[in-house]
Design a protein around this motif. Structure first.
Motif: not given
Length: 210
Positions: A96-102
């Motif tokens: 979720x953190x990766x998706x949020x950053x992307x």
């Protein structure tokens, strides 16, 4: 390639500031920059982290990239991004953190250990991964996983010191994350910022020769 990943691969060192007191923070950052450091992360479990990140973004604009560390979940990612963090680093893999950053065009470098986690992070959209805890795993581990996973940028965090930093890069690290061995908080509290600069210079010189 994202701008932050490019910086990471070029400068090879991320200074990790954990537990730094706000009133020492700016002088410490300046001392690191004077020593050739171009990337700094303030960990989100440091008191007042968001305030410091926000201030550094203005104060050190154009001198160093400022990111957030210990971003273990989306709530912390939101706080870090609101403060202006330019990259997010975690000790763990949270997709979720990766998706949020992307979604916001930010590099996220999650903490991973196993080959499964490394590939999972890569597939989820991380443009680099943080191999952690390297101090315990050792450079032999890095060398072994590098064989089959040779196209994923890896930052090794933990256990890096002046006498072994070259070994990390020989084993396949693209960059290293460094805390206490680089940022000695006792020196900081004693106002020995010239020593902080000198130590930073020793490490930045060491990676220049690689």
């Amino acid at each position: 390639m994202s701008g932050m990943l490019e910086l990471l691969l070029q400068h090879k060192i991320v200074a990790i500031l954990r537990g730094i007191e706000d009133h020492h923070a700016d002088d410490t950052a300046q001392a690191l920059i004077d020593g050739g450091i171009h990337m700094m992360e303030i960990t989100m479990n440091t008191e007042g982290a968001a305030v410091m990140i926000e201030r550094w973004r203005t104060k050190f604009d154009g001198k160093a990239a400022v990111g957030a560390g210990t971003v273990t979940d989306v709530v912390l990612a939101e706080q870090a991004v609101a403060a202006g963090a330019q990259f997010l680093i975690s000790p763990n893999l949270d997709e979720e953190v990766i998706a949020y950053g992307r979604e916001r065009g930010l590099s996220v470098w999650p903490g991973v250990m196993t080959p499964t986690e490394i590939v999972k992070a890569w597939k989820a959209g991380a443009d680099a991964v943080k191999i952690f805890p390297m101090g315990t795993l050792g450079v032999g581990y890095l060398q072994e996983i590098r064989g089959p996973l040779n196209d994923i940028p890896m930052m090794a965090t933990g256990g890096v010191d002046l006498h072994n930093i070259a070994d990390y890069f020989k084993a396949g690290a693209n960059a290293v994350g460094m805390g206490g061995k680089l940022v000695n908080l006792e020196w900081v509290r004693e106002g020995k910022f010239d020593q902080v600069t000198e130590r930073a210079r020793q490490f930045t010189d060491a990676v220049k020769d690689l």
